[in-house]
Design a protein around this motif. Structure first.
Motif, PDB file in Angstrom:
ATOM      1  N   VAL A   1     -20.381 -26.271  18.921  1.00 34.32           N
ATOM      2  CA  VAL A   1     -18.991 -25.862  18.742  1.00 34.32           C
ATOM      3  C   VAL A   1     -18.574 -26.270  17.338  1.00 34.32           C
ATOM      4  O   VAL A   1     -18.657 -27.455  16.982  1.00 34.32           O
ATOM      5  CB  VAL A   1     -18.080 -26.517  19.799  1.00 34.32           C
ATOM      6  CG1 VAL A   1     -16.615 -26.244  19.505  1.00 34.32           C
ATOM      7  CG2 VAL A   1     -18.453 -26.028  21.196  1.00 34.32           C
ATOM      8  N   ALA A   2     -18.150 -25.303  16.526  1.00 31.90           N
ATOM      9  CA  ALA A   2     -17.860 -25.569  15.117  1.00 31.90           C
ATOM     10  C   ALA A   2     -16.448 -25.125  14.744  1.00 31.90           C
ATOM     11  O   ALA A   2     -16.127 -23.938  14.839  1.00 31.90           O
ATOM     12  CB  ALA A   2     -18.881 -24.864  14.222  1.00 31.90           C
ATOM     13  N   ASP A   3     -15.598 -26.089  14.375  1.00 28.96           N
ATOM     14  CA  ASP A   3     -14.248 -25.818  13.878  1.00 28.96           C
ATOM     15  C   ASP A   3     -13.497 -24.850  14.788  1.00 28.96           C
ATOM     16  O   ASP A   3     -12.831 -23.920  14.331  1.00 28.96           O
ATOM     17  CB  ASP A   3     -14.314 -25.263  12.452  1.00 28.96           C
ATOM     18  CG  ASP A   3     -13.021 -25.465  11.689  1.00 28.96           C
ATOM     19  OD1 ASP A   3     -12.277 -26.407  12.029  1.00 28.96           O
ATOM     20  OD2 ASP A   3     -12.734 -24.675  10.776  1.00 28.96           O
ATOM     21  N   LEU A   4     -13.593 -25.083  16.068  1.00 27.01           N
ATOM     22  CA  LEU A   4     -13.056 -24.168  17.077  1.00 27.01           C
ATOM     23  C   LEU A   4     -11.546 -24.324  17.228  1.00 27.01           C
ATOM     24  O   LEU A   4     -11.037 -25.432  17.433  1.00 27.01           O
ATOM     25  CB  LEU A   4     -13.744 -24.442  18.413  1.00 27.01           C
ATOM     26  CG  LEU A   4     -13.445 -23.493  19.569  1.00 27.01           C
ATOM     27  CD1 LEU A   4     -13.965 -22.092  19.276  1.00 27.01           C
ATOM     28  CD2 LEU A   4     -14.077 -24.028  20.858  1.00 27.01           C
ATOM     29  N   THR A   5     -10.844 -23.212  17.124  1.00 22.74           N
ATOM     30  CA  THR A   5      -9.392 -23.180  17.301  1.00 22.74           C
ATOM     31  C   THR A   5      -9.032 -22.035  18.231  1.00 22.74           C
ATOM     32  O   THR A   5      -9.653 -20.974  18.193  1.00 22.74           O
ATOM     33  CB  THR A   5      -8.677 -22.999  15.945  1.00 22.74           C
ATOM     34  OG1 THR A   5      -8.949 -24.136  15.118  1.00 22.74           O
ATOM     35  CG2 THR A   5      -7.170 -22.863  16.124  1.00 22.74           C
ATOM     36  N   PHE A   6      -8.041 -22.295  19.074  1.00 25.20           N
ATOM     37  CA  PHE A   6      -7.595 -21.234  19.983  1.00 25.20           C
ATOM     38  C   PHE A   6      -6.116 -21.418  20.294  1.00 25.20           C
ATOM     39  O   PHE A   6      -5.650 -22.531  20.537  1.00 25.20           O
ATOM     40  CB  PHE A   6      -8.382 -21.266  21.290  1.00 25.20           C
ATOM     41  CG  PHE A   6      -7.972 -20.183  22.265  1.00 25.20           C
ATOM     42  CD1 PHE A   6      -8.512 -18.907  22.164  1.00 25.20           C
ATOM     43  CD2 PHE A   6      -7.036 -20.431  23.248  1.00 25.20           C
ATOM     44  CE1 PHE A   6      -8.126 -17.903  23.038  1.00 25.20           C
ATOM     45  CE2 PHE A   6      -6.641 -19.433  24.132  1.00 25.20           C
ATOM     46  CZ  PHE A   6      -7.200 -18.170  24.023  1.00 25.20           C
ATOM     47  N   HIS A   7      -5.376 -20.312  20.271  1.00 26.62           N
ATOM     48  CA  HIS A   7      -4.019 -20.328  20.814  1.00 26.62           C
ATOM     49  C   HIS A   7      -3.749 -19.016  21.526  1.00 26.62           C
ATOM     50  O   HIS A   7      -4.262 -17.969  21.158  1.00 26.62           O
ATOM     51  CB  HIS A   7      -2.972 -20.591  19.723  1.00 26.62           C
ATOM     52  CG  HIS A   7      -2.821 -19.482  18.721  1.00 26.62           C
ATOM     53  ND1 HIS A   7      -3.399 -19.526  17.474  1.00 26.62           N
ATOM     54  CD2 HIS A   7      -2.155 -18.293  18.785  1.00 26.62           C
ATOM     55  CE1 HIS A   7      -3.093 -18.418  16.818  1.00 26.62           C
ATOM     56  NE2 HIS A   7      -2.353 -17.653  17.579  1.00 26.62           N
TER      57      HIS A   7
END
Length: 244
Positions: free
Chosen positions: A8-14
């Motif tokens: 998992v690399a620099d994972l962002t979620f909205h």
């Protein structure tokens, strides 16, 4: 298929309805064949990370890879990554046995004999519709689906919450025994740290959508409590502050 590692690399979620990130620049590695605890309080982002790892959500940014391949919409991986939670889709209006048949048809490593053993161990009435099962039996059904699938990556997201103490012990014992015979990559998302910590090789602590600590379980214990129990680290870890 052998156990898969997850990067998992620099994972962002909205979510579209929220401006704030539910997962905020998260990075970690899960080693193939390990049992990893995804730990933290309710609302910390654990479930969203679990769904992202399973390819059920598309990252806002960053990446999730299993053995170097993107997970999302990857037919070669999706059947080998299993995510189960207390909202796992099942056939509500048909007998529970039909759900088991559907999972057997869609999961290449499904073990029918093992599933039948778990049915007996958990006391699940597969002749009933899921809507007629007790809360504990329904949670046990979700756990059964994950265990009997024997996927190279299996993510259990708080499936134990509806179980009583006896059923939870059956789940933990069954998980460890079957993992020993059939190694795979297991992720246990939980806030009941005292109950799961003896199972874990590595840990990822989350708070407010971010990783506050991760690594080998023994190393994390040593860094924060001179080898004490992981459950006692929660308050310490969640008091950490971040500098921008």
């Amino acid at each position: 298929m052998n156990p898969l590692g997850i990067d998992v690399a620099d994972l962002t979620f909205h979510y579209e309805r929220h401006s704030q990130n539910v997962v905020d620049h998260v990075s970690f590695r899960i080693e193939p064949g390990s049992i990893t605890g995804l730990l933290g309080r309710n609302g910390s982002g654990k479930s969203t990370v679990g769904m992202l790892m399973a390819g059920l959500l598309y990252p806002t940014s960053g990446s999730v890879r299993a053995n170097g391949q993107p997970v999302y919409e990857n037919p070669g991986l999706m059947a080998n990554v299993c995510y189960v939670s207390d909202s796992t889709p099942i056939l509500e209006d048909e007998k529970t046995r039909r759900t088991l048949e559907l999972w057997e048809a869609s999961r290449p490593n499904w073990d029918r004999d093992y599933a039948n053993e778990l049915i007996e161990a958990f006391g699940i009435d597969v002749k009933k519709k899921p809507s007629r099962l007790s809360r504990g039996q329904l949670s046990s059904l979700y756990a059964l689906l994950g265990l009997a699938s024997r996927c190279p990556v299996t993510i259990f997201d708080e499936v134990h919450l509806g179980m009583d103490a006896v059923a939870r012990e059956v789940f933990y014992t069954s998980l460890l025994a079957d993992y020993t015979k059939h190694p795979r990559t297991l992720v246990l998302s939980s806030h009941l740290i005292e109950e799961v910590e003896s199972l874990l090789d590595s840990v990822i602590f989350m708070d407010n959508g971010r990783v506050v600590e991760s690594g080998d379980a023994d190393d994390v214990r040593s860094r924060h409590s001179d080898g004490g129990e992981l459950a006692h680290l929660t308050d310490v870890l969640l008091k950490m502050t971040f500098s921008s």
